[in-house]
Design a protein around this motif. Structure first.
Motif, mmCIF file in Angstrom:
data_model
loop_
_atom_site.group_PDB
_atom_site.id
_atom_site.type_symbol
_atom_site.label_atom_id
_atom_site.label_comp_id
_atom_site.label_asym_id
_atom_site.label_seq_id
_atom_site.Cartn_x
_atom_site.Cartn_y
_atom_site.Cartn_z
ATOM 1 N N THR A 1 0.829 -1.217 0.000
ATOM 2 C CA THR A 1 0.000 0.000 0.000
ATOM 3 C C THR A 1 0.857 1.258 0.000
ATOM 4 O O THR A 1 0.495 2.285 -0.603
ATOM 5 N N HIS A 2 2.037 1.159 0.664
ATOM 6 C CA HIS A 2 2.931 2.315 0.640
ATOM 7 C C HIS A 2 3.428 2.565 -0.776
ATOM 8 O O HIS A 2 3.508 3.730 -1.240
ATOM 9 N N ILE B 1 -6.224 3.931 1.854
ATOM 10 C CA ILE B 1 -4.866 3.406 2.076
ATOM 11 C C ILE B 1 -4.342 3.828 3.439
ATOM 12 O O ILE B 1 -3.725 3.042 4.165
ATOM 13 N N ASN B 2 -4.600 5.111 3.816
ATOM 14 C CA ASN B 2 -4.139 5.577 5.133
ATOM 15 C C ASN B 2 -4.796 4.794 6.273
ATOM 16 O O ASN B 2 -4.149 4.453 7.266
ATOM 17 N N ASN C 1 -6.772 7.378 -1.382
ATOM 18 C CA ASN C 1 -5.643 7.625 -0.480
ATOM 19 C C ASN C 1 -6.067 7.521 0.985
ATOM 20 O O ASN C 1 -5.319 7.040 1.831
ATOM 21 N N ARG D 1 -2.081 12.405 -8.751
ATOM 22 C CA ARG D 1 -2.929 13.507 -8.297
ATOM 23 C C ARG D 1 -2.294 14.856 -8.613
ATOM 24 O O ARG D 1 -2.974 15.830 -8.969
ATOM 25 N N LEU E 1 -9.303 10.025 -6.130
ATOM 26 C CA LEU E 1 -7.931 9.737 -5.704
ATOM 27 C C LEU E 1 -7.749 10.000 -4.209
ATOM 28 O O LEU E 1 -7.088 9.234 -3.507
ATOM 29 N N ASP E 2 -8.378 11.126 -3.747
ATOM 30 C CA ASP E 2 -8.284 11.427 -2.310
ATOM 31 C C ASP E 2 -8.978 10.358 -1.470
ATOM 32 O O ASP E 2 -8.512 9.984 -0.387
ATOM 33 N N ARG F 1 0.634 4.136 -2.790
ATOM 34 C CA ARG F 1 0.316 5.522 -2.444
ATOM 35 C C ARG F 1 1.278 6.500 -3.107
ATOM 36 O O ARG F 1 0.873 7.622 -3.486
ATOM 37 N N ASN F 2 2.518 6.123 -3.276
ATOM 38 C CA ASN F 2 3.481 7.051 -3.899
ATOM 39 C C ASN F 2 3.109 7.395 -5.337
ATOM 40 O O ASN F 2 3.057 8.596 -5.704
ATOM 41 N N MET G 1 0.230 7.201 -6.675
ATOM 42 C CA MET G 1 -1.054 7.903 -6.640
ATOM 43 C C MET G 1 -0.869 9.384 -6.327
ATOM 44 O O MET G 1 -1.587 10.245 -6.849
ATOM 45 N N ALA G 2 0.103 9.700 -5.504
ATOM 46 C CA ALA G 2 0.390 11.104 -5.206
ATOM 47 C C ALA G 2 0.895 11.828 -6.447
ATOM 48 O O ALA G 2 0.547 13.003 -6.695
#
Length: 553
Positions: free
Chosen positions: A347-348, A390-391, A387, A358, A383-384, A351-352, A354-355
């Motif tokens: 997931t980490h 994921i958080n 995210n 965005r 996307l938010d 997330r990268n 995906m940032a």
């Protein structure tokens, strides 16, 4: 003469037979010297009565009870017997010169020797030396008699008038023989009494030791069954009957063949182990599954220390169900920890990018026409939202503070000790406890701390499988913190590996996931504690877990 001599011999010897009979039948056990002194006084009085029938009092045989009663009875008995002798002499012969001379000779020559030999020294002598002492005393009496006979040939004792003929020597022989026989009988009886006392003490000690062993077996957490060489049950405790689901009482099972225990799975395993042990075969630990229970069973051959072979057998059985569950739970948590860390890594990595996506979407939104910006907003919101999901997942994957309550490390160790002992026994190892006298309560999650202790102890036991040793569990209570130490006698860990010891997936074992110590570190840190490891190759390893009291409050 011979009639009176025979009566004197009986008077001197019969009371000692009466002493034996009375002492055997007496309900109370007054000291033996008191009894001997009492019957010696009786014998002296009887001898006086027997001799008083003659015109002249012959006191020869009356010295036998006087000497024996004094030697065995002590100084008090000597005073009483001496007084009785003197009174009898004066009562019968009055103040006759020869009688007073004989009394003075006995008092001046014989009584000092008697006084000298009375006491512990005489009691410590063997039978032959005691007879020699009596021989010396009686020889002194004969010397006094002969002296009086020389001075008063017409007034001296009746037995010594015919000293030159056979009667006189026969009298002297009977005089000594009676004394020797009486001492022999007394010593024989004393030996028998000492033997009976020793036997009684041994029997009492045997009963005490047997009761200790029985109580130990009854209170032991293991199920225990003993069988004799003939194949019959000699003892089994309550826990064993529970494991066997036996409906019979202990008294009903004793003396029955052990083969009758094989009705259930646990009984069949125990019966098999007893059969192997009675045959003298070494048996390994076997497991029996009985419904939801798991029992670890081990057979032991009981051998005669004199080398005559197997005289019996025993089976020890322990309920290891909870240990198996804890081991399964630990393995499951290791797998879950692995999955969680892998998921966190994945997931980490998701997330990268995906940032980045965005960021570019936001840039494209600013450069796009006004009528298209709504589409970009929808993409950015999704996307938010992804995210955020994921958080949340990462937050769940991270270790959180679990529910804790006041608990003592000693109570948790006591709960795990039977399981750890069973594990150690199966590996042929031992466990030693060195617990602090007092242990304060800390805020702990009992399940997690048990897992921490179990993991550290299992690592220590596994480290000693190739070299038998002892696992030591210590606790110390300091003013500011509490320490738990787990030390083993294994091969130790090289210094270059110590720094990576708590890294996930790093292991020093040939078969291991490398997550156990990482999990222990996480548990300790969640409780505000630390873990320190000390190890030298060939000298074993010691893990020290420290919990701060302030963090626990």
């Amino acid at each position: 003469m011979w009639k009176q001599t025979l009566l004197q011999m009986i008077a001197a010897a019969v009371p000692y037979f009466a002493f034996q009979v009375w002492h055997d039948r007496a309900a109370t056990r007054i000291s033996k010297p008191f009894y001997l002194a009492l019957f010696s006084i009786c014998s002296l009085i009887i001898g006086f009565v027997v001799c008083a029938s003659d015109n002249r009092l012959d006191m020869g045989f009356m010295f036998i009870p006087l000497f024996i009663g004094s030697l065995y009875g002590g100084y008090g008995a000597m005073a009483v017997l001496g007084s009785v002798y003197a009174a009898a002499r004066l009562l019968h012969d009055g103040l006759a010169a020869w009688s007073l001379l004989e009394l003075a000779g006995v008092t001046a020559l014989v009584m000092p020797l008697l006084f000298h030999w009375i006491g512990p020294e005489f009691q410590a002598m063997d039978r032959r030396r005691k007879q020699l002492v009596l021989f010396a005393l009686m020889t002194g009496v004969i010397f006094v008699h002969l002296t009086v006979f020389a001075l008063y040939p017409d007034e001296a004792g009746l037995s010594f008038r015919a000293l030159a003929d056979l009667q006189g020597w026969t009298y002297i022989f009977l005089y000594y023989a009676t004394a020797f026989v009486v001492v022999y009988l007394i010593e024989n009886y004393m030996d028998r009494l000492r033997l009976n006392e020793n036997l009684s003490q041994w029997m009492t000690q045997y009963r005490i030791e047997a009761q200790k062993l029985k109580q130990f077996v009854e209170e032991h957490p293991f199920g225990v069954i003993f069988a004799e060489r003939g194949g019959v049950i000699s003892h089994l405790n309550e826990r064993a009957r529970t494991m066997l689901r036996a409906g019979e009482t202990e008294d009903e099972l004793l003396g029955k063949p052990y083969s009758m225990l094989g009705g259930y799975a646990a009984g069949r395993v125990m019966t098999k182990l007893l059969e192997q042990a009675l045959a003298g075969h070494a048996s390994a630990t076997e497991y029996a599954r009985e419904q939801s229970k798991i029992y670890a069973c081990m057979g032991i051959s009981i051998r005669d220390p004199r080398g005559s072979g197997v005289i019996g057998a025993a089976v020890l059985a322990q309920d290891v169900t909870e240990l198996s569950l804890l081991q399964g739970e630990a393995e499951r948590m290791e797998r879950l920890s692995l999955v969680g860390q892998m998921a966190a890594s994945i997931t980490h990595e998701i997330r990268n990018p995906m940032a980045v996506i965005r960021g570019f979407i936001q840039l494209m939104r600013e450069r796009s026409p006004e009528n298209q910006r709504e589409y970009f907003r929808i993409v950015m919101d999704e996307l938010d939202r992804a995210n955020g999901i994921i958080n949340d997942f990462l937050s769940m994957a991270q270790t959180r503070l679990s529910e804790r309550s006041p608990a003592s490390l000693h109570d948790l160790i006591d709960d795990l000790l039977p399981l750890l002992m069973a594990d150690a026994n199966m590996r042929g190892l031992t466990i030693e406890l060195e617990l602090a006298d007092e242990m304060p309560l800390l805020l702990l999650n009992a399940k997690e701390i048990k897992q921490l202790i179990l993991n550290l102890c299992r690592n220590g036991l596994e480290a000693m499988e190739e070299r038998k040793g002892t696992l030591r569990i210590r606790t110390r209570a300091m003013p500011a913190h509490v320490e738990l130490q787990v030390a083993d006698d294994g091969h130790g860990i090289p210094r270059e590996r110590l720094e990576r010891l708590f890294e996930p997936f790093f292991t020093t074992k040939t078969q291991g996931t490398g997550l156990g110590l990482a999990m222990c570190l996480g548990i300790a840190e969640r409780h505000g504690g630390t873990i320190r490891v000390e190890s030298e190759p060939g000298a074993g390893t010691t893990f020290t877990v420290r919990f701060d009291r302030s963090a626990g409050g």
